[in-house]
Design an enzyme around this catalytic site. Sequence first.
Site, PDB file in Angstrom:
ATOM      1  CG  PHE A 153      37.676  36.782  46.158  1.00 55.45           C
ATOM      2  CD1 PHE A 153      37.454  37.310  44.693  1.00 55.45           C
ATOM      3  CD2 PHE A 153      35.965  36.919  46.371  1.00 55.45           C
ATOM      4  CE1 PHE A 153      36.650  37.927  44.028  1.00 55.45           C
ATOM      5  CE2 PHE A 153      35.181  37.566  45.531  1.00 55.45           C
ATOM      6  CZ  PHE A 153      35.514  38.095  44.277  1.00 55.45           C
ATOM      7  CB  THR A 190      32.516  35.100  44.022  1.00 54.76           C
ATOM      8  OG1 THR A 190      31.729  35.213  42.813  1.00 54.76           O
ATOM      9  CG2 THR A 190      33.972  34.919  43.424  1.00 54.76           C
TER      10      THR A 190
END
Length: 354
Positions: free
Chosen positions: A257, A255
Amino acid sequence: MKNPKLEHIRSEIDALDEQLVELLNRRARLALDIASVKQQVMYHPEREARVLDRVKALNKGPMPDGEITRLAREIMSACLALQAPLNIACLGPEGTFTQTAALKHFGQSVRLKLLGSIDQVFREVMADACDYGVVPVENSIEGAVNHTLDMLLVSDLKLCGELEMRIHQQLLSRSGELEDVQTVYSHEQSLAQCRQWLDANLADARRVPVPSNAEAARNAVGDEHSAAIAGEQAGEIYGLPVLSKNIEDNPDNTTRFLVLGKETLSPSGKDKTSLLFAMPSRPGSLMNMLACFADHGVNMTRIESRPSRQSMWEYVFFVDILGHADDEAVVRSLSELRDKAAMVKLLGSYPEAR
């Protein structure tokens, strides 16, 4: 019986520890001197990125580069906290992947404000209640986090950094056996990242999306027939054992960010620029927009479309390019894009994830 060689090595380690303590405090005093000269607390993401690059370049081993840079970041975090700890907004409750990402990026010496939604993170930074915010923007398996993209479209905040974090999903439950699990709670992205595993192992269990993985763990605590998909940290915080480990469908599940702030950053030497644009509705428009980057040798690393929410079937395009907005090639690309596009919004230039 004492081993003379072992005692000598331990003596050298003790001497080095004394030097490390003295050097760390010397660095801290210098950080305080800088703050007194500038008469304000200063956090410069671009300066920090250059320091980390330099530390990694100086590393000759045997300690891995990742450990060296992690320690350097913690030292910078602790020195900054002597002036005043940064206040960081991120998605809560305690135990979310976003919380882990915020601490990875800023170090442990910050104050975290754990919030219930992505739009709350934006609002806290816009209202100066927090210095920076951390939000997820995309996953390597499931793609964009649309809520973040929609907030970037309407917000005046700047992007001040990015980080990428490998995500390992754990099935947490008080149930002793998989067949006892009747309900699985998790964030919708995590449910999607584990879809194949769930289909194969818990096909009959009800899947309930919740705002965060930490919230999922909280929901599962009181019911031995429930489980949560979350990180190990959430399991430790809420007292949930790991029933099945690393259940993500793709082992490279990562992921990305973004760090939200208000300032415009100077170049760090290895930067990325994010922007969005809308284009006129005519044939070949998208190709003409993208040619603005290709014609000037600017590498585009990502493009994502979202409804504009202003007119039906109108879209805005989110784009990431390599380079800083002050770089000559990027300046020329953006100038040409503004001439061709219906709208261009520069979201920020920031140090590329190290």
